[in-house]
Enzyme design. Sequence first.
Site, PDB file in Angstrom:
ATOM      1  N   ASP A   1       0.843  -1.196   0.000  1.00 31.99           N
ATOM      2  CA  ASP A   1       0.000   0.000   0.000  1.00 31.99           C
ATOM      3  C   ASP A   1       0.880   1.248   0.000  1.00 31.99           C
ATOM      4  O   ASP A   1       1.434   1.632   1.033  1.00 31.99           O
ATOM      5  CB  ASP A   1      -0.913  -0.030   1.228  1.00 31.99           C
TER       6      ASP A   1
ATOM      7  N   GLU B   1      30.894   9.971   4.301  1.00 28.21           N
ATOM      8  CA  GLU B   1      31.470   9.753   5.629  1.00 28.21           C
ATOM      9  C   GLU B   1      30.442  10.153   6.692  1.00 28.21           C
ATOM     10  O   GLU B   1      30.549  11.220   7.300  1.00 28.21           O
ATOM     11  CB  GLU B   1      32.745  10.583   5.804  1.00 28.21           C
TER      12      GLU B   1
ATOM     13  N   GLU C   1      28.765  10.620  10.111  1.00 30.04           N
ATOM     14  CA  GLU C   1      29.105  10.604  11.533  1.00 30.04           C
ATOM     15  C   GLU C   1      27.846  10.293  12.345  1.00 30.04           C
ATOM     16  O   GLU C   1      26.732  10.522  11.876  1.00 30.04           O
ATOM     17  CB  GLU C   1      29.704  11.949  11.953  1.00 30.04           C
TER      18      GLU C   1
ATOM     19  N   GLU D   1      35.024  10.526  16.996  1.00 32.55           N
ATOM     20  CA  GLU D   1      35.025  11.869  16.404  1.00 32.55           C
ATOM     21  C   GLU D   1      35.178  12.936  17.490  1.00 32.55           C
ATOM     22  O   GLU D   1      35.359  12.633  18.663  1.00 32.55           O
ATOM     23  CB  GLU D   1      33.755  12.093  15.573  1.00 32.55           C
TER      24      GLU D   1
ATOM     25  N   GLU E   1      32.799   7.755  13.808  1.00 29.16           N
ATOM     26  CA  GLU E   1      32.749   7.672  12.347  1.00 29.16           C
ATOM     27  C   GLU E   1      33.320   6.329  11.907  1.00 29.16           C
ATOM     28  O   GLU E   1      34.318   5.854  12.467  1.00 29.16           O
ATOM     29  CB  GLU E   1      33.538   8.805  11.701  1.00 29.16           C
TER      30      GLU E   1
ATOM     31  N   HIS F   1      30.353  14.163   5.018  1.00 29.58           N
ATOM     32  CA  HIS F   1      31.163  14.656   3.906  1.00 29.58           C
ATOM     33  C   HIS F   1      31.062  13.649   2.764  1.00 29.58           C
ATOM     34  O   HIS F   1      31.164  12.445   2.984  1.00 29.58           O
ATOM     35  CB  HIS F   1      32.615  14.833   4.333  1.00 29.58           C
TER      36      HIS F   1
ATOM     37  N   ARG G   1      39.651  22.524   5.601  1.00 36.17           N
ATOM     38  CA  ARG G   1      38.377  22.041   6.118  1.00 36.17           C
ATOM     39  C   ARG G   1      37.408  23.152   6.516  1.00 36.17           C
ATOM     40  O   ARG G   1      36.316  22.873   7.004  1.00 36.17           O
ATOM     41  CB  ARG G   1      38.633  21.100   7.309  1.00 36.17           C
TER      42      ARG G   1
ATOM     43  N   GLU H   1      35.454  16.761  -2.144  1.00 34.82           N
ATOM     44  CA  GLU H   1      34.735  16.397  -0.924  1.00 34.82           C
ATOM     45  C   GLU H   1      33.784  17.542  -0.572  1.00 34.82           C
ATOM     46  O   GLU H   1      34.228  18.638  -0.222  1.00 34.82           O
ATOM     47  CB  GLU H   1      35.725  16.162   0.228  1.00 34.82           C
TER      48      GLU H   1
ATOM     49  N   ARG I   1      31.300  19.122   1.940  1.00 36.95           N
ATOM     50  CA  ARG I   1      31.299  18.953   3.398  1.00 36.95           C
ATOM     51  C   ARG I   1      30.018  19.412   4.093  1.00 36.95           C
ATOM     52  O   ARG I   1      29.860  19.195   5.292  1.00 36.95           O
ATOM     53  CB  ARG I   1      32.499  19.704   3.992  1.00 36.95           C
TER      54      ARG I   1
END
Length: 469
Positions: A51, A130, A132, A213, A221, A270, A340, A358, A360
């Site tokens: 359904d 990645e 977390e 982390e 992580e 990320h 970063r 990457e 983030r």
Amino acid sequence: MSVSDVLKLIQDSKIKFVDLRFTDTNGKEQHVTIPSHSFDADKFEDGHPFDGSSIAGWKSIQASDMLLIPDPETANMDPFMDDTTLIMTCDVVEPADGKGYSRDPRSLAKRGEIYLKSTGIGDVAYFGPEPEFFIFDSVYWHTDMSGCSVKIESEEAAWSSVIKYDSGNIGHRPAIKGGYFPVPPVDSLQNIRSTMCMTLEQLGIPVEVHHHEVATAGQCEIGTRFNSLVKRADWNQLLKYVVHNVAHSYGKTATFMPKPIVGDNGSGMHVHQSIWKDGENLFSGNGYAGLSETALFYIGGILKHAKALNAITNPGTNSYKRLVAGFEAPINMAYSASNRSAAIRIPHSNSPKGRRIEVRFPDPTANPYLAFTALMMAGLDGIQNKIHPGDPMDKNLYDLPPEEAAKVPNTCASLDEALEHLDQDRDFLIRGGVFTHDMIDAYIQLKMEEVRLLRTTTHPVEFDMYYSL
């Protein structure tokens, strides 16, 4: 694994149940279980009915019949069930025409892979997320007319140093923002993560790393290998399933909520990504940080559509408790090598095969089928329209002077802002029929319900601010 392989496995391993799984719009896996004696080859052709009107944001009740078509390549033994159970991921199909349902996230991701090939740009998009997460001892909350509250319990938390436990207080625990890489006993979750990793390996998901982390109270992580778009999204769902259930088996509780704790790091996801063609990495070149012009254009597309992407990559009201200006959050819409503080980072790699970007700002509550596809569609738009991202920002964006910081665009500050941008900036998503207007409209409507609920719910902190005025 082929259909015949699956049927042979059911017989040889004396499997008692077959569990069919699919992912709803919110990114939560759903399932239905069939006794093995009622499962045969016809299920792979005719599907299993269910359904669709009972799934949030999907069918209306007058047209609710849907089919689950299991993918034999996803067959795995469930590691948590008492009785032998085979699990398979399914596509959701319209019974009338046998086509993937426009609002089914996995069918949408498959359309994305087809579209990539149709452009001639590449033949495979690789993703390496990645996610977390936190592991708590327990959590309590209530929301009703009498008020609301939440309480997190974690013996590892910095705030637990004053608690008298029956077994004594061990005293070793990560400080606030002090959880990155300390050895046990400060990192109290080594064994749990190792069990998670071994379970993932049993399910065919190669693990590359696991660690504590930054945040106190059990932020973790687990890094797993990249794969093509749909397969990597499948793996993401399996990873969440394993993390939740291994934690549960240890008497603990895991959450991928982006910002469960006030005053410490939130959980991101990320997303590493690259486009390949004929076995060659199209992101490898002689440009900035070893990238090609194609990769830079891909970055340009993501930066251009970042605010619309936020609605999909950061899909909850809680997502924007993490994306806050003035903190170490990936809100700065810039790119940089190994920096970063930028929303898009170019990880260092000596090998041309390892060149990638990457992104983030996404978080792990994102539906991986929708998020990976949307990121790819934005990047492809950048390549097709040669959208250059401008100069890189190779400085700490968190410490910019105010006048310079004002020139760097930011992510959205709330879910409703992101949904407004998605509503206005959707053309890049609907190319090739990957996303549809109907799907986007339904998504916005579903998510606005969350916005309205938060808007109309009194928050305890408002008592601090306004009760005595």
